[in-house]
Design an enzyme around this catalytic site. Structure first.
Site, PDB file in Angstrom:
ATOM      1  CB  SER A  46      64.929  16.672 -61.977  1.00 18.97           C
ATOM      2  OG  SER A  46      63.706  15.986 -61.777  1.00 18.97           O
ATOM      3  CG  ASP A  84      59.132  19.855 -65.485  1.00 17.74           C
ATOM      4  OD1 ASP A  84      58.512  20.927 -65.537  1.00 17.74           O
ATOM      5  OD2 ASP A  84      60.069  19.650 -64.694  1.00 17.74           O
ATOM      6  CE  LYS A 114      57.903  21.442 -62.577  1.00 14.33           C
ATOM      7  NZ  LYS A 114      58.877  22.473 -63.097  1.00 14.33           N
ATOM      8  CD  GLU A 116      62.305  25.559 -64.744  1.00 12.43           C
ATOM      9  OE1 GLU A 116      62.677  24.420 -64.415  1.00 12.43           O
ATOM     10  OE2 GLU A 116      63.108  26.454 -65.083  1.00 12.43           O
ATOM     11  CD  GLU A 183      63.889  24.035 -57.513  1.00 17.33           C
ATOM     12  OE1 GLU A 183      64.971  23.414 -57.443  1.00 17.33           O
ATOM     13  OE2 GLU A 183      63.115  23.948 -58.480  1.00 17.33           O
TER      14      GLU A 183
END
Length: 280
Positions: A46, A84, A114, A116, A183
């Site tokens: 982000s 991330d 992390k 996705e 999320e």
């Protein structure tokens, strides 16, 4: 305060203790969060949107991530720092996934990574864990898939997609993920997942039944005035405080108010007189 790690996250779920996380991207903010007692800090991709001004997270590189992860790990002593994995750093192959995860641990000094995805990244997660690197999963609204989703939209609202997300969670647990970020999904779906898997769930826009919560700190401090996600609660209007401070500073400099003697260094007048007399 004891150092937070993967084991303390897992123990928190079993002891019914809520886990707290925030994002951070620099040394000073990480230090403030760490001193406040936060359990974990995510250096999220982000940063592409909140620090670098990109319209989404897809342009963030490994070098971008490592630069910010290094800064955060210098400031956080007790919080678990999770780095991330940016877009295309793990999707291309299992080899790339392990190599790039290793860089985040070895160069960035993070405590975990992390990434996705669920079923689609099962082999990558399994291989990274096999390499002794803790993995935090991330399912539901995954920002790196924004082009597939057609925007930042709530996921799992129909039966088939809800079942897919539940299966994603199960597969991540099976692959060895120590926790899973949920999320942008309905809170009842998040509750089912939290009760189904043995690893902690960390919610962002997923309701109160998750084992922990995470927010982007710029959102919860009101640093942005143009957009605030529905799931973000404001814990302070720091943006307004900062803007006022900037305006006050600009006005005082222009009016000659700052700096006055209080903020200036002094010296003996006799030395000044001597310098003037000698034409220095």
């Amino acid at each position: 305060m004891a150092k937070n790690n993967v084991s303390t996250f897992v123990s928190a779920k079993h002891n019914n203790e809520k886990i707290t996380m925030l994002t951070a991207y620099d040394y000073s903010m990480a230090k403030l969060m760490d001193e406040s007692g936060i359990n974990g800090i995510l250096v999220g991709d982000s940063l592409g949107m909140v620090c670098l001004g990109y319209k989404d997270t897809l342009s963030v590189t490994m070098e971008d991530m490592l630069h910010h992860i290094k800064a955060v790990t210098r400031g956080a002593k007790d919080a678990l720092v999770v780095g991330d994995m940016p877009f295309m750093s793990y999707q291309t192959s299992v080899y790339d996934a392990v190599k790039n995860a290793g860089r985040i641990i070895q160069e960035g000094l993070a405590g975990a990574v992390k990434l996705e995805g669920g079923v689609s990244v099962y082999e990558q997660v399994k291989a990274i864990v096999k390499a002794q690197i803790p993995v935090m999963g991330h399912i539901g609204l995954t920002p790196q898939s924004v082009n597939v989703f057609g925007g930042f939209k709530v996921q799992g609202k129909d039966e088939s997609k809800a079942k897919n997300i539940i299966e994603d969670a199960k597969r991540l647990e099976e692959a060895g993920a120590f926790s899973i970020v949920l999320e942008g999904i309905p809170y009842k779906l998040a509750k089912i997942i939290t009760e189904t898997v043995s690893v902690p769930t960390i919610g962002i826009g997923a309701g109160k039944y998750c084992d922990g919560q995470i927010l982007v700190y710029q959102d919860m401090l009101g640093l942005f005035s143009d957009f605030k996600p529905k799931f973000v609660k404001s814990y302070g209007n720091a943006g307004e405080v900062i803007r006022k401070a900037f305006k006050d500073y600009i006005a005082e400099v222009k009016e000659g108010i700052f700096p006055d003697e209080e903020y200036s260094f002094k010296m003996d007048d006799s030395i000044i007189d001597k310098c003037i007399k000698e034409g220095v």
